[in-house]
Scaffold this motif. Structure first.
Motif, PDB file in Angstrom:
ATOM      1  N   ILE A 218     101.795  13.231  31.383  1.00 40.31           N
ATOM      2  CA  ILE A 218     100.609  13.156  31.740  1.00 40.31           C
ATOM      3  C   ILE A 218      99.623  14.413  31.699  1.00 40.31           C
ATOM      4  O   ILE A 218      98.415  14.418  31.534  1.00 40.31           O
ATOM      5  CB  ILE A 218     100.455  12.523  33.352  1.00 40.31           C
ATOM      6  N   ALA A 219     100.350  15.510  32.162  1.00 41.53           N
ATOM      7  CA  ALA A 219      99.455  16.802  31.747  1.00 41.53           C
ATOM      8  C   ALA A 219      99.133  17.154  30.251  1.00 41.53           C
ATOM      9  O   ALA A 219      97.941  17.650  30.364  1.00 41.53           O
ATOM     10  CB  ALA A 219     100.358  17.933  32.447  1.00 41.53           C
ATOM     11  N   ASP A 220      99.816  16.685  29.533  1.00 41.76           N
ATOM     12  CA  ASP A 220      99.786  16.828  27.888  1.00 41.76           C
ATOM     13  C   ASP A 220      98.332  16.057  27.531  1.00 41.76           C
ATOM     14  O   ASP A 220      97.947  16.468  26.871  1.00 41.76           O
ATOM     15  CB  ASP A 220     101.098  16.460  27.296  1.00 41.76           C
ATOM     16  N   ASP A 221      98.654  14.837  28.303  1.00 45.16           N
ATOM     17  CA  ASP A 221      97.232  14.040  27.729  1.00 45.16           C
ATOM     18  C   ASP A 221      95.953  14.593  28.436  1.00 45.16           C
ATOM     19  O   ASP A 221      95.045  14.575  27.771  1.00 45.16           O
ATOM     20  CB  ASP A 221      97.576  12.551  28.449  1.00 45.16           C
ATOM     21  N   ILE A 222      96.139  15.150  29.614  1.00 45.11           N
ATOM     22  CA  ILE A 222      95.031  15.890  30.429  1.00 45.11           C
ATOM     23  C   ILE A 222      94.617  16.980  29.328  1.00 45.11           C
ATOM     24  O   ILE A 222      93.270  17.128  29.279  1.00 45.11           O
ATOM     25  CB  ILE A 222      95.175  16.067  31.765  1.00 45.11           C
ATOM     26  N   LEU A 223      95.495  17.698  28.967  1.00 46.39           N
ATOM     27  CA  LEU A 223      95.254  18.932  28.108  1.00 46.39           C
ATOM     28  C   LEU A 223      94.475  18.501  26.726  1.00 46.39           C
ATOM     29  O   LEU A 223      93.584  19.142  26.380  1.00 46.39           O
ATOM     30  CB  LEU A 223      96.387  19.703  27.701  1.00 46.39           C
ATOM     31  N   ASP A 224      94.958  17.449  26.368  1.00 50.23           N
ATOM     32  CA  ASP A 224      94.428  16.943  25.128  1.00 50.23           C
ATOM     33  C   ASP A 224      92.777  16.652  25.258  1.00 50.23           C
ATOM     34  O   ASP A 224      92.036  16.642  24.223  1.00 50.23           O
ATOM     35  CB  ASP A 224      95.259  15.813  24.515  1.00 50.23           C
ATOM     36  N   VAL A 225      92.425  16.307  26.352  1.00 51.95           N
ATOM     37  CA  VAL A 225      91.110  16.065  26.815  1.00 51.95           C
ATOM     38  C   VAL A 225      90.198  17.464  26.984  1.00 51.95           C
ATOM     39  O   VAL A 225      89.173  17.650  26.688  1.00 51.95           O
ATOM     40  CB  VAL A 225      90.838  14.987  27.859  1.00 51.95           C
ATOM     41  N   GLU A 226      90.983  18.031  27.877  1.00 49.89           N
ATOM     42  CA  GLU A 226      90.394  19.072  28.675  1.00 49.89           C
ATOM     43  C   GLU A 226      90.697  20.478  28.115  1.00 49.89           C
ATOM     44  O   GLU A 226      89.809  21.671  28.161  1.00 49.89           O
ATOM     45  CB  GLU A 226      90.695  19.264  30.176  1.00 49.89           C
ATOM     46  N   GLY A 227      91.719  20.634  27.657  1.00 53.05           N
ATOM     47  CA  GLY A 227      92.022  22.082  26.897  1.00 53.05           C
ATOM     48  C   GLY A 227      91.240  22.482  25.993  1.00 53.05           C
ATOM     49  O   GLY A 227      90.487  21.787  25.362  1.00 53.05           O
ATOM     50  N   SER A 228      91.497  23.787  25.610  1.00 43.62           N
ATOM     51  CA  SER A 228      91.029  24.434  24.480  1.00 43.62           C
ATOM     52  C   SER A 228      91.796  24.388  23.642  1.00 43.62           C
ATOM     53  O   SER A 228      93.237  24.715  23.395  1.00 43.62           O
ATOM     54  CB  SER A 228      90.474  25.976  24.895  1.00 43.62           C
ATOM     55  N   SER A 229      91.225  23.957  22.081  1.00 41.90           N
ATOM     56  CA  SER A 229      92.016  24.155  20.776  1.00 41.90           C
ATOM     57  C   SER A 229      92.641  25.560  20.682  1.00 41.90           C
ATOM     58  O   SER A 229      93.874  25.515  20.250  1.00 41.90           O
ATOM     59  CB  SER A 229      91.125  23.642  19.828  1.00 41.90           C
ATOM     60  N   GLU A 230      91.890  26.360  20.945  1.00 37.84           N
ATOM     61  CA  GLU A 230      92.404  28.020  20.876  1.00 37.84           C
ATOM     62  C   GLU A 230      93.808  28.067  21.562  1.00 37.84           C
ATOM     63  O   GLU A 230      94.898  28.461  21.110  1.00 37.84           O
ATOM     64  CB  GLU A 230      91.568  28.742  21.358  1.00 37.84           C
ATOM     65  N   GLU A 231      93.811  27.717  22.856  1.00 38.76           N
ATOM     66  CA  GLU A 231      94.980  27.853  23.661  1.00 38.76           C
ATOM     67  C   GLU A 231      96.048  27.096  23.334  1.00 38.76           C
ATOM     68  O   GLU A 231      97.257  27.146  23.319  1.00 38.76           O
ATOM     69  CB  GLU A 231      94.646  27.551  25.247  1.00 38.76           C
ATOM     70  N   MET A 232      95.858  25.635  23.074  1.00 39.43           N
ATOM     71  CA  MET A 232      96.819  24.753  22.572  1.00 39.43           C
ATOM     72  C   MET A 232      97.124  24.802  21.311  1.00 39.43           C
ATOM     73  O   MET A 232      98.499  24.547  21.184  1.00 39.43           O
ATOM     74  CB  MET A 232      96.334  23.239  22.610  1.00 39.43           C
ATOM     75  N   GLY A 233      96.553  25.797  20.334  1.00 41.19           N
ATOM     76  CA  GLY A 233      97.061  26.025  19.053  1.00 41.19           C
ATOM     77  C   GLY A 233      97.011  24.961  18.039  1.00 41.19           C
ATOM     78  O   GLY A 233      97.723  24.738  17.015  1.00 41.19           O
ATOM     79  N   LYS A 234      96.105  23.794  18.538  1.00 43.75           N
ATOM     80  CA  LYS A 234      96.198  22.604  17.741  1.00 43.75           C
ATOM     81  C   LYS A 234      94.585  21.997  18.122  1.00 43.75           C
ATOM     82  O   LYS A 234      94.488  22.306  18.981  1.00 43.75           O
ATOM     83  CB  LYS A 234      97.157  21.749  17.669  1.00 43.75           C
ATOM     84  N   PRO A 235      94.032  21.247  17.109  1.00 43.05           N
ATOM     85  CA  PRO A 235      92.760  20.687  17.502  1.00 43.05           C
ATOM     86  C   PRO A 235      93.170  19.864  18.975  1.00 43.05           C
ATOM     87  O   PRO A 235      93.942  19.039  18.746  1.00 43.05           O
ATOM     88  CB  PRO A 235      92.411  19.853  16.264  1.00 43.05           C
ATOM     89  N   THR A 236      92.281  19.922  19.917  1.00 45.06           N
ATOM     90  CA  THR A 236      92.323  19.143  21.021  1.00 45.06           C
ATOM     91  C   THR A 236      91.464  17.803  20.585  1.00 45.06           C
ATOM     92  O   THR A 236      90.822  17.932  19.803  1.00 45.06           O
ATOM     93  CB  THR A 236      91.956  19.790  22.426  1.00 45.06           C
ATOM     94  N   GLY A 237      91.602  16.703  21.529  1.00 39.89           N
ATOM     95  CA  GLY A 237      90.977  15.634  21.384  1.00 39.89           C
ATOM     96  C   GLY A 237      91.543  14.598  20.199  1.00 39.89           C
ATOM     97  O   GLY A 237      91.119  13.504  19.879  1.00 39.89           O
ATOM     98  N   GLY A 238      92.669  15.051  19.737  1.00 37.52           N
ATOM     99  CA  GLY A 238      93.316  14.170  18.661  1.00 37.52           C
ATOM    100  C   GLY A 238      93.806  13.206  18.992  1.00 37.52           C
ATOM    101  O   GLY A 238      93.882  11.825  18.166  1.00 37.52           O
ATOM    102  N   ASP A 239      94.186  12.739  20.486  1.00 33.83           N
ATOM    103  CA  ASP A 239      94.802  11.616  21.026  1.00 33.83           C
ATOM    104  C   ASP A 239      93.695  10.392  20.539  1.00 33.83           C
ATOM    105  O   ASP A 239      93.871   9.336  20.482  1.00 33.83           O
ATOM    106  CB  ASP A 239      95.286  11.703  22.430  1.00 33.83           C
ATOM    107  N   GLN A 240      92.441  10.948  21.280  1.00 30.46           N
ATOM    108  CA  GLN A 240      91.449   9.828  21.313  1.00 30.46           C
ATOM    109  C   GLN A 240      90.980   9.423  19.852  1.00 30.46           C
ATOM    110  O   GLN A 240      90.757   8.375  19.482  1.00 30.46           O
ATOM    111  CB  GLN A 240      90.151  10.560  21.992  1.00 30.46           C
ATOM    112  N   LYS A 241      91.129  10.536  18.732  1.00 30.38           N
ATOM    113  CA  LYS A 241      90.485  10.308  17.575  1.00 30.38           C
ATOM    114  C   LYS A 241      91.531   9.152  16.962  1.00 30.38           C
ATOM    115  O   LYS A 241      91.238   8.424  16.139  1.00 30.38           O
ATOM    116  CB  LYS A 241      90.538  11.522  16.869  1.00 30.38           C
ATOM    117  N   LYS A 242      93.009   9.384  17.230  1.00 26.85           N
ATOM    118  CA  LYS A 242      94.010   8.617  16.707  1.00 26.85           C
ATOM    119  C   LYS A 242      94.122   7.324  17.548  1.00 26.85           C
ATOM    120  O   LYS A 242      94.713   6.200  17.082  1.00 26.85           O
ATOM    121  CB  LYS A 242      95.256   9.152  16.702  1.00 26.85           C
ATOM    122  N   GLY A 243      93.280   7.016  18.538  1.00 27.46           N
ATOM    123  CA  GLY A 243      93.459   5.715  19.298  1.00 27.46           C
ATOM    124  C   GLY A 243      94.818   5.678  19.956  1.00 27.46           C
ATOM    125  O   GLY A 243      95.435   4.655  20.204  1.00 27.46           O
TER     126      GLY A 243
END
Lengths: 293, 293
Positions: A218-243
């Protein structure tokens, strides 16, 4: 206790053991071992191996009996990321701030490097010293089940099949519990088994592991919405983009945060009968929802 | 003894056990289990599991102690075929007269079905009954090493890297010994270990297994030149088309036939101190070069 110091110490122990037990980069075939090392030493959090070691310590066990299995869990986790990133599956180009394995070495190599990491994991467990052979076999069985078709791979399968579809809450929980939760559950249980846990200890530790496993995803899902791409080391928002099916998408961000916090409380509550040796496990539970990557 | 009757009997035992121990086709996620069963029950020769059982019998061991491990070798063999057939690796459309796994179910499913078969193999061994836990752990370790990056996967890696290149004889032997030989070697050694083999017995059985492993791959190379596509269930001549390193391509057909025959003699010679219980192993050695598919 200082969790960051604890994590850094354990990570170093795990990394040193991985380097000692796995074929070196220079071993033939070099290209294959280079790809395996590239993904294995990409700066992962080492959460699963640390859980193996912390669970062994929580029941008063010897960390040496659990260290090879700790390394095995990191190999399994890394292989699953390599295969998930493949073009035919999630088709991701970046992982931990670097090109994914297939982007760097090609698809054939990424498939084989993943296969090799999955295979070596079981060899690492089999080479355990200082634990009863029956407990070691128990760990092999736990890992095979947790990582298999009714565990992690099953979760990944349903995740793929659900992409772009309307997903019900039970299906979402199935995906999360299996894709991420099973391996976290097994890491705690294997550490406990190898540390000589009694049945009385194994029950609460299993409840702890199930709660943090779900909280982690769940925290991972939240980070994909709220986290910074820089801190995550990958583009965030990817979950939503992929449906992708995620907690925030189905129950909203606030309810997701609340659910994660509840699960962390449940995890700590499950350890109430344990003494100070379980403090790292408690701190890890708190860290899971506090982390920024 | 009649080898065909022996092979049919053992194949039935292995198939029944696989059906009993693996998740059923109807188990969730059904699509994944359907793909696993599709490839696992595609009419394979079951050579590796039969070798596990025959080796256990040759040392007077109990077949029950070896049967789960026999099944594990078939899972490993099947996973390796599924992943080798993938577009990024050998890009094959036909296997045993049917569409390959990715042709039938898509690439993502083929990757995951292969991963799941590889994973379940170690779970099968861990669930062995009737053998000492230390011997079972020995089998886990043998299989992990034989199937890993310095074994089967290493052979596959060099095979891919050598495609379309001038390949020296030592590289060709490396590919053959690792890609095919290691798993055959481990199947005999694991069966012997689980059957309670002494060190005195393990040495000759290992020599036997190394000889038939190489003979088997040379025979495969010859069949790809001489065999009929109908009997093989896939187009023959594929090795040459892909520029694969093969015995016939490097030392010629006659020398290849002679080398295979020598290896079969060496294998049978290695078993000279064994009694009638090793007769199936001797017959399997003879069959390896006589088979038409």
């Amino acid at each position: 206790m200082d969790l960051q110091v604890y994590l850094a110490e354990k990570t170093e122990i795990v990394n040193k053991r991985l380097l000692r037990l796995l074929p070196a980069v220079g071993d033939y075939p070099q290209s294959l071992h280079k790809a395996m090392h590239y993904s294995l030493f990409a700066g992962g959090k080492r959460l699963r191996p640390v859980l193996v070691l912390a669970a062994a310590e929580a029941v008063g066990g010897d960390a040496e009996a659990a260290i090879n299995t700790a390394c095995a869990f990191e190999c399994i986790h890394t292989y699953s990321l390599i295969h998930d990133d493949l073009p035919a599956i999630d088709n991701d180009d970046l992982r931990r701030g670097r090109p994914t394995c297939h982007k760097e070495f090609g698809e054939a190599m990424a498939i084989l490097a993943g296969d090799a990491l999955l295979t070596v994991a079981f060899g690492l467990i089999a080479s355990t010293k200082g634990a009863a052979p029956s407990a070691v076999l128990g760990a092999v069985g736990e890992l095979a089940k947790a990582a298999g078709s009714t565990g992690m791979i099953g979760g990944q399968m349903i995740d793929i099949e659900s992409e772009g579809q309307e997903v019900s809450f039970p299906v979402l929980e199935y995906i999360h519990i299996h894709k991420t939760g099973e391996l976290i559950r097994a890491s705690v249980r294997c550490g406990a088994l190898l540390g000589g846990a009694s049945e009385t200890e194994l029950g609460p530790l299993t409840r702890y592991s199930e709660a943090i496993g779900l909280a982690f995803q769940i925290a991972d899902d939240i980070l994909d919405v709220e986290g910074s791409s820089e801190e995550m080391g990958k583009p965030t928002g990817g979950d939503q983009k992929k449906g992708k099916a995620t907690y925030p998408a189905i129950i909203g961000l606030d309810a997701s945060r609340q659910r994660a916090a509840e699960l962390v409380s449940m995890a700590i509550e499950a350890l109430s009968a344990f003494d100070a040796k379980a403090e790292p496990l408690r701190e890890i539970a708190r860290y899971i929802t506090a982390r920024k990557k």
